[in-house]
Every structure is written in C-alpha cells, then in structure tokens.
Design an enzyme around this catalytic site. Structure first.
Site, PDB file in Angstrom:
ATOM      1  N   CYS A  34       0.819  -1.221   0.000  1.00 38.81           N
ATOM      2  CA  CYS A  34       0.000   0.000   0.000  1.00 38.81           C
ATOM      3  C   CYS A  34       0.854   1.273   0.000  1.00 38.81           C
ATOM      4  O   CYS A  34       0.335   2.365  -0.189  1.00 38.81           O
ATOM      5  CB  CYS A  34      -0.923   0.009   1.220  1.00 38.81           C
ATOM      6  SG  CYS A  34       0.001   0.012   2.756  1.00 38.81           S
ATOM      7  N   ASP A  36       2.383   2.580   2.585  1.00 33.27           N
ATOM      8  CA  ASP A  36       2.371   3.284   3.870  1.00 33.27           C
ATOM      9  C   ASP A  36       3.725   3.171   4.573  1.00 33.27           C
ATOM     10  O   ASP A  36       4.455   2.204   4.385  1.00 33.27           O
ATOM     11  CB  ASP A  36       1.277   2.716   4.780  1.00 33.27           C
ATOM     12  CG  ASP A  36      -0.104   3.093   4.280  1.00 33.27           C
ATOM     13  OD1 ASP A  36      -0.182   3.904   3.349  1.00 33.27           O
ATOM     14  OD2 ASP A  36      -1.076   2.577   4.829  1.00 33.27           O
ATOM     15  N   CYS A 108      -1.496  -4.317   8.579  1.00 37.05           N
ATOM     16  CA  CYS A 108      -1.119  -2.978   9.044  1.00 37.05           C
ATOM     17  C   CYS A 108      -0.448  -3.048  10.418  1.00 37.05           C
ATOM     18  O   CYS A 108       0.447  -2.261  10.704  1.00 37.05           O
ATOM     19  CB  CYS A 108      -2.326  -2.061   9.120  1.00 37.05           C
ATOM     20  SG  CYS A 108      -3.281  -2.032   7.598  1.00 37.05           S
TER      21      CYS A 108
HETATM   22 FE1  FES Z   1      -1.244   0.302   4.399  1.00 35.42          FE
HETATM   23 FE2  FES Z   1      -2.825  -0.162   6.392  1.00 35.42          FE
HETATM   24  S1  FES Z   1      -3.358  -0.076   4.306  1.00 35.42           S
HETATM   25  S2  FES Z   1      -0.705  -0.019   6.429  1.00 35.42           S
END
Ligand code: FES
Length: 128
Positions: A34, A36, A108
C-alpha cells in the site's frame, strides 16, 4: 469495514505522536503493497534493577486508520518495557489490545511491531 471502538479511539486521538529529537533508536518500515510508512523513535534509559528500559517512545506514520491506531497502541504497549520485553511484542498483541482488527487490515499491525523491533536493533547496533 467494522473497526473496534479502541481502533477508532487511537485513530482519532493517537498517543505519543511526533518525533523524538536525539532518539536512542529509530525504526522505519514501509508496506510495499500500500506504500504506507511507519517510523518509531525510542529513548532508552538504564535502570539498575531492570536493565535497559524504553522510557520514551513516539511514532510518525503516513498511512491508513489501522496503521495510525496500531502505531499509537504499540507505543503504549512498549513504554516502560525493557528492550527484551519490547522485542517480544507481536502483531497479535497489538491487534488484541485494539480489540481486534478487520482481517483485511491485519497486515497494518505488522508494520508496528516491525518498526518497534527495528528501532531496538538500531539502538543496539549504535552501541556496538
Ligand atoms: Fe497500508 Fe494499512 S493499508 S498499512
């Protein structure tokens, strides 16, 4: 998607957010899926009886609601723990303390424990 009350609490009012200047250790991990990013800062203090203890911890996270909530929760879980105790905190511990995460969001919380463990390793490497 159904989030627990605890996740929403930590997402809307995260604990220990921000940077620690002159941190003893910093851990940064990214989620390749993702994109992040999570950064954990620790300040370590020596305690005569318990050994090396995390006496200050904070996070900076660019990510989803679960990533913010798991970052916040891991700082609560690791605070005042010895490095050994903190190394044993798992993603399941983080998810349990948050009263569960939606299964699709379990990855996550993986970031949070990895970032904490990386911060501890960073501190240990600097001391060598
Ligand atoms: Fe990327 Fe939660 S969707 S860490």
């Amino acid at each position: 998607m159904q989030y627990s009350k605890k996740v929403l609490e930590h997402f809307t009012r995260p604990h220990n957010q921000g940077l620690i200047k002159n941190a003893s250790g910093v851990g940064m991990v990214g989620n390749p899926v993702c994109g992040d990013l999570m950064k954990i800062y620790i300040k370590v203090k020596k305690d005569k009886q318990r050994g090396e203890v995390i006496n200050k911890i904070s996070f900076e996270t660019l990510g989803c609601a679960s990533a913010i909530a798991t970052s916040s929760m891991i700082t609560d879980l690791a605070k005042d723990k010895t490095l050994e105790e903190a190394m044993k905190i798992t993603r399941q511990d983080v998810a349990d303390a948050l009263e569960g995460l939606p299964p699709i969001k379990m990855h996550c919380s993986n970031l949070a424990d990895e970032a904490l463990h990386e911060a501890i390793k960073d501190y240990q490497n600097k001391r060598k």
